[in-house]
Design a protein around this motif. Structure first.
Motif, mmCIF file in Angstrom:
data_model
loop_
_atom_site.group_PDB
_atom_site.id
_atom_site.type_symbol
_atom_site.label_atom_id
_atom_site.label_comp_id
_atom_site.label_asym_id
_atom_site.label_seq_id
_atom_site.Cartn_x
_atom_site.Cartn_y
_atom_site.Cartn_z
ATOM 1 N N THR A 152 -3.428 -4.488 5.204
ATOM 2 C CA THR A 152 -1.983 -4.609 5.401
ATOM 3 C C THR A 152 -1.389 -5.602 4.409
ATOM 4 O O THR A 152 -0.257 -5.414 3.936
ATOM 5 N N SER A 205 1.790 -5.323 1.419
ATOM 6 C CA SER A 205 2.944 -6.178 1.655
ATOM 7 C C SER A 205 3.403 -6.835 0.365
ATOM 8 O O SER A 205 2.830 -6.620 -0.710
ATOM 9 N N VAL A 209 0.892 -6.913 12.578
ATOM 10 C CA VAL A 209 -0.496 -6.550 12.286
ATOM 11 C C VAL A 209 -1.310 -6.532 13.573
ATOM 12 O O VAL A 209 -2.059 -5.586 13.851
#
Length: 397
Positions: A22, A26, A169
């Motif tokens: 993740t 980002s 998350v």
């Protein structure tokens, strides 16, 4: 309750993989975790002082290649024993271990620093060779000395609040996390079931609470909250058990939480001593119908605000009006209230992997209180309950 769970090391690796995947998608080059749950998620280390006192500050810096943990010198040995590589642990503050050998891994950590801020600055300077343009910071739990240390050590970086990002998350639970939440929920259910089996006129709230706690502990969990109240006291929403004696006709309300390997449960059930009155049955059936409506319609894409509205509508349709609630559930995970609530002003939209508790408690001062609360995981097509015990109003002969 018997359940085979993935090893701690496996779930630690899976969580870190998810965090890094993740992170790669980002705008952040690195993440600084300050909250104890975020630190456990990123590093696998569960701080006992953090879980019990929340006073001993820590910080973890996560990049695509490196994880560094800054914590008290007293936690160096537990952290290394828990799987943190010695050279990735930066200790701070005064504490002294004796050792049978000078080569013990816990003595091979980075040089001891004077303070948390000094430790964070030391750790950040280790990363100066890594291009760090934007650093996400867990601002909700970040101490000023951590912020100041990051600015001093990384003068070319900009910093952004990443607390909400970290919650996002963590809100999508991995299979190993769901297994632990299921196990924690089951242990809470087992404790409630054991206490109901022992309930009788003349038994006290404290005696039944001890049964709940022992049952959860026997399954490997740490009891965290046991609201067990009876009679008129069952209307006290969050209250400790006392030596109040249970009597015929009393309601017995349970709201129970335990912690299993860092994952929480929050389960509610209600019983009545003897045969329930018509009023007790009617009121309970109404709140039970509200919770059942939540379970029936819970699915990906549903707003939690709409889930709340449906629960209230079902309770009132069943005859209990007005039904006045601030919320009818909440996200759960490493924290008992995690990420979102089932509330009229909440903007969360449910996704597969979200885990939440749904509930419709009802409290009448001078009469009593009742509740039913269960844990769900959102699936691609709907929701699965992680709890298995009956949700009916239980009767104690």
């Amino acid at each position: 309750m018997t359940l085979t769970l993935p090893a701690i090391g496996d779930i630690t690796e899976a969580r870190l993989d998810r965090l890094r995947d993740t992170l790669a998608e980002s705008s952040y080059d690195a993440i600084v975790c300050c909250g104890f749950e975020n630190i456990q998620y990123a590093t696998g280390y569960r701080s006992a002082p953090g879980a019990n006192r929340r006073s001993q500050r820590m910080a973890a810096i996560v990049t695509p290649a490196v994880v560094l943990l800054v914590g008290g010198t007293a936690e160096a040995a537990p952290a290394v024993a828990g799987g943190i590589a010695p050279d990735r642990y930066i200790p701070y503050g005064a504490f002294h271990f004796d050792s049978v050998t000078e080569h013990h891994p816990a003595l091979q950590c980075a040089p001891q620093q004077a303070s948390l801020g000094a430790g964070v600055e030391y750790a950040a300077r280790l990363l100066q060779s890594v291009p760090l343009s934007v650093v996400g910071v867990d601002e909700d739990d970040c101490a000023d000395e951590v912020r100041n240390a990051l600015v001093s050590a990384l003068p070319g970086a900009t910093f952004a609040n990443a607390s909400g990002w970290l919650q996002g998350v963590r809100s999508i639970k991995l299979p190993g996390e769901i297994d632990r939440l299921r196990h924690a929920a089951g242990l809470a259910e087992d404790g409630i079931t054991a206490a109901i089996a022992a309930a009788a006129p003349g038994v006290t709230e404290n005696e039944l609470s001890a049964i709940v706690g022992r049952t959860m502990a026997a399954g490997g969990a740490m009891p965290r909250s046991i609201t067990l109240t009876t009679g008129e006291r069952s209307a006290l929403a969050d209250e400790f058990p006392t030596n109040t004696v249970i009597r015929e006709g009393y309601l017995l309300r349970f709201d129970v939480s335990c912690d299993y390997e860092g994952y929480r449960s929050d389960i509610g059930r209600t019983a009545v001593i003897g045969e329930p009155t018509a009023l007790q049955s009617d009121r309970y059936n109404a709140i039970w119908r509200g919770e059942e409506r939540e379970i029936e319609i819970c699915r990906p894409g549903l707003r939690t605000a709409d889930l709340f509205a449906a629960a209230i509508e079902a309770v009132e349709e069943s005859g209990l009006r007005p039904c006045r609630r601030n919320h009818c559930g909440h996200g759960i995970g490493m924290q008992i209230y995690e990420g979102f609530r089932v509330a009229p002003s909440d903007k969360h939209v449910l996704e597969p992997g979200n885990v939440l508790c749904v509930e419709t408690p009802y409290y009448v001062l001078g009469w009593g209180g009742m509740m039913v609360e269960d844990t769900l995981v959102v699936t691609p097509t709907g929701a699965e309950t992680l709890t298995v015990s009956t949700r009916e109003l239980r009767t104690v002969s």
